[in-house]
Design a protein around this motif. Structure first.
Motif, PDB file in Angstrom:
ATOM      1  N   MET A   1     -40.208  35.580  53.587  1.00 36.63           N
ATOM      2  CA  MET A   1     -39.291  34.456  53.775  1.00 36.63           C
ATOM      3  C   MET A   1     -38.053  35.269  52.907  1.00 36.63           C
ATOM      4  O   MET A   1     -38.002  36.538  52.514  1.00 36.63           O
ATOM      5  CB  MET A   1     -39.817  33.239  53.069  1.00 36.63           C
ATOM      6  N   ALA A   2     -37.130  34.244  52.551  1.00 31.77           N
ATOM      7  CA  ALA A   2     -35.951  34.738  51.885  1.00 31.77           C
ATOM      8  C   ALA A   2     -36.004  34.776  50.268  1.00 31.77           C
ATOM      9  O   ALA A   2     -36.889  34.020  49.752  1.00 31.77           O
ATOM     10  CB  ALA A   2     -34.853  33.946  52.300  1.00 31.77           C
ATOM     11  N   THR A   3     -35.198  35.528  49.743  1.00 37.75           N
ATOM     12  CA  THR A   3     -34.929  35.203  48.229  1.00 37.75           C
ATOM     13  C   THR A   3     -33.946  34.638  48.206  1.00 37.75           C
ATOM     14  O   THR A   3     -32.545  34.970  48.524  1.00 37.75           O
ATOM     15  CB  THR A   3     -34.820  36.706  47.700  1.00 37.75           C
ATOM     16  N   ILE A   4     -33.776  33.439  47.447  1.00 36.10           N
ATOM     17  CA  ILE A   4     -32.933  32.477  47.019  1.00 36.10           C
ATOM     18  C   ILE A   4     -32.571  32.436  45.588  1.00 36.10           C
ATOM     19  O   ILE A   4     -33.382  32.377  45.007  1.00 36.10           O
ATOM     20  CB  ILE A   4     -33.277  30.878  47.437  1.00 36.10           C
ATOM     21  N   THR A   5     -31.430  32.577  45.389  1.00 31.29           N
ATOM     22  CA  THR A   5     -30.859  32.524  44.110  1.00 31.29           C
ATOM     23  C   THR A   5     -30.252  31.211  43.550  1.00 31.29           C
ATOM     24  O   THR A   5     -29.247  30.936  44.320  1.00 31.29           O
ATOM     25  CB  THR A   5     -29.931  33.672  43.867  1.00 31.29           C
ATOM     26  N   LEU A   6     -30.858  30.388  43.251  1.00 30.09           N
ATOM     27  CA  LEU A   6     -30.571  28.899  42.655  1.00 30.09           C
ATOM     28  C   LEU A   6     -29.748  28.898  41.403  1.00 30.09           C
ATOM     29  O   LEU A   6     -30.335  29.398  40.437  1.00 30.09           O
ATOM     30  CB  LEU A   6     -31.797  27.996  42.583  1.00 30.09           C
ATOM     31  N   ALA A   7     -28.490  28.650  41.362  1.00 30.53           N
ATOM     32  CA  ALA A   7     -27.830  28.508  40.270  1.00 30.53           C
ATOM     33  C   ALA A   7     -27.795  26.972  39.830  1.00 30.53           C
ATOM     34  O   ALA A   7     -27.342  26.147  40.836  1.00 30.53           O
ATOM     35  CB  ALA A   7     -26.384  28.858  40.506  1.00 30.53           C
ATOM     36  N   VAL A   8     -28.144  26.321  38.664  1.00 33.53           N
ATOM     37  CA  VAL A   8     -28.133  25.422  38.239  1.00 33.53           C
ATOM     38  C   VAL A   8     -27.168  25.097  37.151  1.00 33.53           C
ATOM     39  O   VAL A   8     -27.068  25.743  36.297  1.00 33.53           O
ATOM     40  CB  VAL A   8     -29.424  24.900  37.737  1.00 33.53           C
ATOM     41  N   THR A   9     -26.363  24.034  37.349  1.00 32.50           N
ATOM     42  CA  THR A   9     -25.130  24.062  36.411  1.00 32.50           C
ATOM     43  C   THR A   9     -25.265  22.488  36.015  1.00 32.50           C
ATOM     44  O   THR A   9     -25.960  21.758  36.185  1.00 32.50           O
ATOM     45  CB  THR A   9     -23.632  24.124  37.020  1.00 32.50           C
ATOM     46  N   GLY A  10     -24.083  22.353  34.859  1.00 28.54           N
ATOM     47  CA  GLY A  10     -24.277  21.123  34.023  1.00 28.54           C
ATOM     48  C   GLY A  10     -24.089  19.887  34.677  1.00 28.54           C
ATOM     49  O   GLY A  10     -22.797  19.395  34.752  1.00 28.54           O
ATOM     50  N   SER A  11     -24.896  19.220  34.931  1.00 29.51           N
ATOM     51  CA  SER A  11     -25.014  17.730  36.056  1.00 29.51           C
ATOM     52  C   SER A  11     -26.208  17.186  35.546  1.00 29.51           C
ATOM     53  O   SER A  11     -27.322  17.790  35.282  1.00 29.51           O
ATOM     54  CB  SER A  11     -24.804  17.910  37.228  1.00 29.51           C
ATOM     55  N   ILE A  12     -26.217  15.764  35.366  1.00 23.85           N
ATOM     56  CA  ILE A  12     -27.461  15.091  35.138  1.00 23.85           C
ATOM     57  C   ILE A  12     -28.538  15.184  36.021  1.00 23.85           C
ATOM     58  O   ILE A  12     -29.647  15.108  35.938  1.00 23.85           O
ATOM     59  CB  ILE A  12     -27.172  13.747  34.985  1.00 23.85           C
ATOM     60  N   SER A  13     -28.032  15.616  37.261  1.00 29.93           N
ATOM     61  CA  SER A  13     -28.783  16.148  38.770  1.00 29.93           C
ATOM     62  C   SER A  13     -29.501  17.373  38.301  1.00 29.93           C
ATOM     63  O   SER A  13     -30.433  17.827  39.162  1.00 29.93           O
ATOM     64  CB  SER A  13     -27.885  16.006  39.741  1.00 29.93           C
ATOM     65  N   ALA A  14     -29.405  18.057  37.275  1.00 31.46           N
ATOM     66  CA  ALA A  14     -29.824  19.295  37.088  1.00 31.46           C
ATOM     67  C   ALA A  14     -31.453  19.046  37.242  1.00 31.46           C
ATOM     68  O   ALA A  14     -32.425  19.911  37.591  1.00 31.46           O
ATOM     69  CB  ALA A  14     -29.605  19.881  35.813  1.00 31.46           C
ATOM     70  N   TYR A  15     -31.825  17.864  36.657  1.00 31.09           N
ATOM     71  CA  TYR A  15     -33.320  17.740  36.748  1.00 31.09           C
ATOM     72  C   TYR A  15     -33.898  17.916  38.179  1.00 31.09           C
ATOM     73  O   TYR A  15     -35.131  18.216  38.378  1.00 31.09           O
ATOM     74  CB  TYR A  15     -33.750  16.420  36.132  1.00 31.09           C
ATOM     75  N   LYS A  16     -33.198  17.527  39.220  1.00 35.07           N
ATOM     76  CA  LYS A  16     -33.680  17.629  40.314  1.00 35.07           C
ATOM     77  C   LYS A  16     -33.940  19.030  40.977  1.00 35.07           C
ATOM     78  O   LYS A  16     -34.547  19.252  42.046  1.00 35.07           O
ATOM     79  CB  LYS A  16     -32.840  16.922  41.706  1.00 35.07           C
ATOM     80  N   ALA A  17     -33.372  19.926  40.248  1.00 38.40           N
ATOM     81  CA  ALA A  17     -33.630  21.319  40.349  1.00 38.40           C
ATOM     82  C   ALA A  17     -35.187  21.730  40.366  1.00 38.40           C
ATOM     83  O   ALA A  17     -35.724  22.559  41.215  1.00 38.40           O
ATOM     84  CB  ALA A  17     -32.891  22.480  39.546  1.00 38.40           C
ATOM     85  N   ALA A  18     -35.863  20.886  39.699  1.00 36.09           N
ATOM     86  CA  ALA A  18     -37.311  21.231  39.557  1.00 36.09           C
ATOM     87  C   ALA A  18     -37.832  20.941  41.078  1.00 36.09           C
ATOM     88  O   ALA A  18     -38.649  21.753  41.459  1.00 36.09           O
ATOM     89  CB  ALA A  18     -37.771  20.351  38.544  1.00 36.09           C
ATOM     90  N   ASP A  19     -37.590  19.993  41.542  1.00 38.05           N
ATOM     91  CA  ASP A  19     -38.104  19.529  42.860  1.00 38.05           C
ATOM     92  C   ASP A  19     -37.745  20.526  43.968  1.00 38.05           C
ATOM     93  O   ASP A  19     -38.388  21.110  44.858  1.00 38.05           O
ATOM     94  CB  ASP A  19     -37.656  18.219  43.318  1.00 38.05           C
ATOM     95  N   LEU A  20     -36.264  20.836  43.902  1.00 32.86           N
ATOM     96  CA  LEU A  20     -35.805  21.827  44.965  1.00 32.86           C
ATOM     97  C   LEU A  20     -36.474  23.340  44.640  1.00 32.86           C
ATOM     98  O   LEU A  20     -36.786  23.901  45.740  1.00 32.86           O
ATOM     99  CB  LEU A  20     -34.259  21.921  44.365  1.00 32.86           C
ATOM    100  N   VAL A  21     -36.638  23.568  43.451  1.00 32.26           N
ATOM    101  CA  VAL A  21     -37.424  24.931  43.336  1.00 32.26           C
ATOM    102  C   VAL A  21     -38.828  24.937  43.963  1.00 32.26           C
ATOM    103  O   VAL A  21     -39.369  25.913  44.608  1.00 32.26           O
ATOM    104  CB  VAL A  21     -37.544  25.464  41.790  1.00 32.26           C
ATOM    105  N   SER A  22     -39.677  23.719  43.548  1.00 32.47           N
ATOM    106  CA  SER A  22     -40.788  23.662  44.249  1.00 32.47           C
ATOM    107  C   SER A  22     -40.956  23.652  45.608  1.00 32.47           C
ATOM    108  O   SER A  22     -41.913  24.136  46.230  1.00 32.47           O
ATOM    109  CB  SER A  22     -41.444  22.414  43.412  1.00 32.47           C
ATOM    110  N   GLN A  23     -39.936  22.872  46.138  1.00 33.89           N
ATOM    111  CA  GLN A  23     -40.066  22.807  47.680  1.00 33.89           C
ATOM    112  C   GLN A  23     -39.627  24.078  48.497  1.00 33.89           C
ATOM    113  O   GLN A  23     -40.462  24.635  49.101  1.00 33.89           O
ATOM    114  CB  GLN A  23     -39.068  21.764  48.110  1.00 33.89           C
ATOM    115  N   LEU A  24     -38.709  24.873  47.803  1.00 30.56           N
ATOM    116  CA  LEU A  24     -38.412  26.259  48.254  1.00 30.56           C
ATOM    117  C   LEU A  24     -39.628  27.043  48.263  1.00 30.56           C
ATOM    118  O   LEU A  24     -39.832  27.964  48.988  1.00 30.56           O
ATOM    119  CB  LEU A  24     -37.189  26.668  47.604  1.00 30.56           C
ATOM    120  N   GLY A  25     -40.370  26.850  47.068  1.00 29.18           N
ATOM    121  CA  GLY A  25     -41.403  27.968  46.703  1.00 29.18           C
ATOM    122  C   GLY A  25     -42.527  27.527  47.983  1.00 29.18           C
ATOM    123  O   GLY A  25     -43.146  28.516  48.540  1.00 29.18           O
TER     124      GLY A  25
END
Length: 181
Positions: A1-25
């Motif tokens: 599969m692919a190598t995805i570089t996820l850039a997380v920036t300053g937003s209250i929505s940053a907590y959703k990055a956890a779900d995004l990382v988990s799903q991509l994995g």
């Protein structure tokens, strides 16, 4: 599969990055996370490190391997560069070629053919501001694709466009881009 570089920036929505990382994995992708200082105020790097199974990159000047320039190596290894959430500040820096943090330095070092995807998240007035819209146009011209924010009641209590796209919509955009690559 692919190598995805996820850039997380300053937003209250940053907590959703956890779900995004988990799903991509779960889809079999390798996810390397970059975080701005502001993002770290909303979610800890350790959370994203545990979910991605890779160190989280926080500082442009941190060079874990002296034989390689970290942000250059990350850029070379990236199959898809995803900024989620993309704050107004991050969009402005990316549009103007600034490289003052790990996210923007890595973005500027990406090979021109690397697919790039933005998922903005911010207050409605910030999103609709002419400067932000101009930055999005500039980034489109640079080859960035967009997963549009959705309309919702925002963390500040306002109702309008600016909420991070739902995780399934981001994942669908990732799939479409990688299927074309």
């Amino acid at each position: 599969m692919a190598t995805i570089t996820l850039a997380v920036t300053g937003s209250i929505s940053a907590y959703k990055a956890a779900d995004l990382v988990s799903q991509l994995g779960k889809y079999g992708h390798q996810v390397h996370v970059l975080m701005t200082e502001s993002a770290q105020a909303f979610i800890t790097p350790l959370t994203l490190q545990v979910l991605s199974k890779h160190p989280v990159h926080l500082d442009t000047m941190e060079e874990p391997d002296p034989a390689k320039v970290n942000h250059i190596q990350l850029a070379k290894e990236t199959d898809l560069f995803l900024v989620a959430p993309a704050s107004a500040n991050a969009l402005a820096k990316l549009a103007n070629g600034l490289a003052d943090n790990i996210v923007t330095a890595t973005a500027l070092a990406l090979p021109p053919t690397t697919p790039k995807l933005l998922a903005p998240a911010m207050n409605t007035n910030m999103y609709l501001h002419p400067a932000t819209q101009k930055n999005l146009e500039t980034l489109h011209d640079y080859g960035y694709q967009l997963v549009s924010p959705r309309e919702s009641i925002l963390a500040c209590g306002d109702r309008g466009v600016g909420a991070l796209a739902e995780i399934p919509a981001i994942l669908e955009s990732v799939k479409e881009i990688l299927d074309l690559a």
